[in-house]
Design a protein around this motif. Structure first.
Motif, short mmCIF file in Angstrom:
data_model
loop_
_atom_site.label_atom_id
_atom_site.label_comp_id
_atom_site.label_asym_id
_atom_site.label_seq_id
_atom_site.Cartn_x
_atom_site.Cartn_y
_atom_site.Cartn_z
N THR A 151 0.69 -1.20 -0.06
CA THR A 151 -0.18 -0.02 0.13
C THR A 151 1.00 1.13 -0.06
N ILE A 152 1.82 1.42 1.08
CA ILE A 152 2.53 2.66 0.99
C ILE A 152 3.45 2.81 -0.15
N PRO A 153 4.18 2.00 -0.55
CA PRO A 153 4.95 2.31 -1.72
C PRO A 153 4.39 2.36 -2.96
N ALA A 154 2.96 1.62 -3.35
CA ALA A 154 2.24 1.87 -4.41
C ALA A 154 1.35 2.99 -4.47
N MET A 155 1.17 3.68 -3.26
CA MET A 155 0.47 4.98 -3.19
C MET A 155 1.42 6.04 -3.37
N LEU A 156 2.85 5.99 -3.14
CA LEU A 156 3.55 7.30 -3.13
C LEU A 156 3.36 8.04 -4.34
N PRO A 157 3.57 7.56 -5.38
CA PRO A 157 3.45 8.12 -6.55
C PRO A 157 2.53 9.09 -6.87
N TYR A 158 1.12 8.31 -6.40
CA TYR A 158 0.01 9.22 -6.53
C TYR A 158 -0.10 10.32 -5.52
N ALA A 159 0.76 10.17 -4.40
CA ALA A 159 0.44 11.25 -3.26
C ALA A 159 1.66 12.27 -3.55
N ILE A 160 2.51 11.91 -4.29
CA ILE A 160 3.58 12.89 -4.08
C ILE A 160 3.26 14.32 -4.69
N VAL A 224 12.01 14.48 -7.24
CA VAL A 224 11.48 13.32 -6.55
C VAL A 224 10.35 12.92 -7.51
N GLU A 225 9.51 13.91 -8.05
CA GLU A 225 8.48 13.28 -8.95
C GLU A 225 8.96 12.58 -10.31
N ARG A 226 9.92 12.98 -10.55
CA ARG A 226 10.40 12.37 -12.06
C ARG A 226 10.81 10.87 -11.48
N ARG A 227 11.37 10.80 -10.34
CA ARG A 227 11.95 9.64 -10.01
C ARG A 227 10.91 8.57 -9.86
N SER A 228 9.89 8.97 -9.09
CA SER A 228 8.66 8.38 -8.58
C SER A 228 7.87 7.72 -9.63
N ARG A 229 7.87 8.63 -10.75
CA ARG A 229 6.82 8.07 -11.71
C ARG A 229 7.52 7.31 -12.87
N ARG A 230 9.12 6.95 -12.63
CA ARG A 230 9.78 6.10 -13.34
C ARG A 230 8.99 4.56 -13.57
N GLY A 231 8.95 4.28 -14.93
CA GLY A 231 8.04 2.93 -15.00
C GLY A 231 6.39 3.07 -15.20
#
Lengths: 236, 270
Positions: A151-160, A224-231
């Motif tokens: 939950t926490i790792p998967a939600m982070l890109p949406y929450a950032i 951080v946003e660019r990194r969190s959206r990789r993939g």
């Protein structure tokens, strides 16, 4: 016409005092933001998975905090928080203590931020494709493991994006603590300006400091946003 | 209320009756808390300050309405030039939005009031102008700071709204032979306003929550009156709780009014 030596770092100038104020501001902003994020995670979990009473209480918390001006919340929490703590200490048998302005400031900013992060994190958790959580459950993960690993790792890109915005709000909300007399950047600026009568110089200098914090934060947030959206697939 | 209850009840299939029972209990607890606040708090000051509270409320509402209207009028050109304007308008507009959104409103307010307020008396042209009687008071500075802040935040929204209008609609307008001005007036602006409307409700609530800051520069709004009460009666909680309750009611009214207007505007259902 402009007396730049007023901004000197050493005592005749006020530059050092301003930087100390900036340091206090950043401490409160970071502390309050982290406290708010922790409240936000538990608040979001309570809203999504809690029982009916928990859910309603969370709803009351977020609604009240988002409907009442921050300045008034800060005043109420500041007085009520220190009062309650002293009464509790009195019950235990300890005398009243002076609560440091720093701790009180972190507490009030954290409680205010918590309501907003609850909403951000709740939205982010709801954006996780449900299949991922179902898969984890099907593999026999306990609820705590699902939370930590999925939950926490998967939600982070949406929450950032939302959390980044909250950080910028946190840095600016700390200025409200000037009203309760905490020596953060805005209040020391006013003191410096009042003492030297160079109002424009000091308020513009403090504005530049706040702006620098915002711009540096924006640069870091972008990374951080660019990194969190990789993939992720590119939109559009 | 029943719609909310059924919406939250749906996911876990909890029986609706139980949900309502616990809600009833929560409401009773809330009423008991309010009752205790009324019974055990000191409220004898309320009648004495009633008229002043009323004029404070009017001041708060005037600040909100004035700054939101003026700010919105500024926000439209601010958003437009950021999307389509020449560089010498675009860059200053972007810089304005970034600087205002990057610094605390309290600092801007104090900069205007203490900074400009201390500069103006030293300029003879201003002292002799017709504006001087107003510039000696505090509220123009409060209104100006609130307006600037609203314009910057809403200008950013309008930028997104202008940029989000599909290019095909503007090309269609051009194809019908409309001039640039006509395209803006008939297509671009109405469509952008339409897209920006949903955010307006939230921005206005945020603006309402910013208004008590003007009390720090001696404008006597609702919060200013309550501060006076606190200084004169030495009460800590009662005035603040009343103030929080009033702001909650104001927020609820604002949200309901905006919802009413939003429902009257036709949108394509999603």
């Amino acid at each position: 016409m402009i007396d730049w030596s007023l901004l000197a770092l050493d005592p005749p100038g006020w530059g050092g005092v301003l930087l100390q104020g900036l340091f206090a501001t950043l401490q409160i902003a970071i502390g309050g933001y982290l406290l708010g994020a922790v409240i936000g995670i538990f608040g979001a979990l309570g809203k999504l998975y809690g029982g009916p009473v928990t859910r309603d209480l969370m709803e009351v918390y977020t609604t009240i905090v988002r409907a009442v001006p921050e300045l008034i919340l800060i005043l109420i929490l500041y007085y009520a928080g220190t009062d309650l703590l002293n009464q509790l200490l009195g019950l235990v048998g300890w005398g009243p203590v002076d609560i440091s302005g720093l701790a009180a400031g972190i507490f009030v900013i954290g409680v205010v931020q918590g309501a907003y992060s609850t909403e951000v994190i709740r939205g982010a958790i709801k954006a996780i494709p449900p299949g991922q959580l179902e898969a984890a459950r099907a593999f026999g993960f306990s609820p705590a493991t699902v939370l930590r690993r999925i939950t926490i790792p998967a939600m982070l890109p949406y929450a950032i994006p939302g959390l980044a915005n909250l950080w910028l709000i946190a840095t600016k909300d700390t200025a409200l603590l000037a009203v309760v007399g905490f020596s953060e950047l805005t209040l020391v600026t006013r003191q410096a300006a009042g003492t030297t009568k160079s109002y424009m110089l000091f308020f513009l200098a403090a504005g530049a400091l706040y702006l620098a914090v915002t711009l540096i934060s924006n640069a870091v947030i972008g990374m951080v946003e660019r990194r969190s959206r990789r993939g992720f697939a590119r939109p559009g | 209320m029943s719609a909310v209850a059924s919406a939250t009840a749906a996911p876990d299939q909890a029986p609706t009756r139980r949900l309502q029972t616990h809600r009833v209990i929560l409401v009773l607890v809330a009423l008991a808390l309010i009752g205790m606040a009324i019974a055990f708090g000191r409220w004898d000051w309320l009648p004495r300050y009633g008229p002043r509270l009323w004029s404070g409320l009017l001041m708060t509402l005037a600040m909100l309405a004035g700054s939101a209207c003026l700010g919105f009028l500024l926000a439209v050109p601010l958003g437009l030039v950021q999307v389509t304007g020449p560089v010498w308008l675009k860059v200053p507009a972007q810089a304005f939005c970034t600087v205002i959104r990057g610094t605390p409103l309290l600092l801007q307010l104090w900069l205007l009031y203490y900074g400009l307020g201390s500069l103006f008396p030293s300029i003879p042209e201003i002292r002799t102008s017709f504006l001087w009687p107003y510039l000696r008071e505090a509220w123009p500075y409060g209104l100006a700071a609130l307006t600037i802040s609203f314009a910057a935040y809403e200008g950013e929204v309008m930028r997104g709204a202008f940029a989000g209008v599909p290019a095909g609609e503007l090309q269609a307008a051009r194809a019908f032979g409309m001039s640039r001005g006509q395209t803006l007036r008939r297509i671009w602006l109405p469509r952008a306003l339409h897209r920006a409307l949903p955010t307006l409700s939230g921005e206005t609530v945020l603006q309402l929550k910013s208004t008590p800051l003007v009390a720090t520069i001696t404008v006597v709004d609702l919060y200013g009156v309550i501060s006076r009460v606190r200084q004169e009666t030495y009460l800590v909680y009662e005035p603040l709780l009343l103030l929080a309750a009033i702001y909650m009611i104001l927020t609820a009214i604002l949200v309901l009014v905006f919802r009413f207007f939003e429902n009257r505007i036709p949108t394509r259902g999603h």
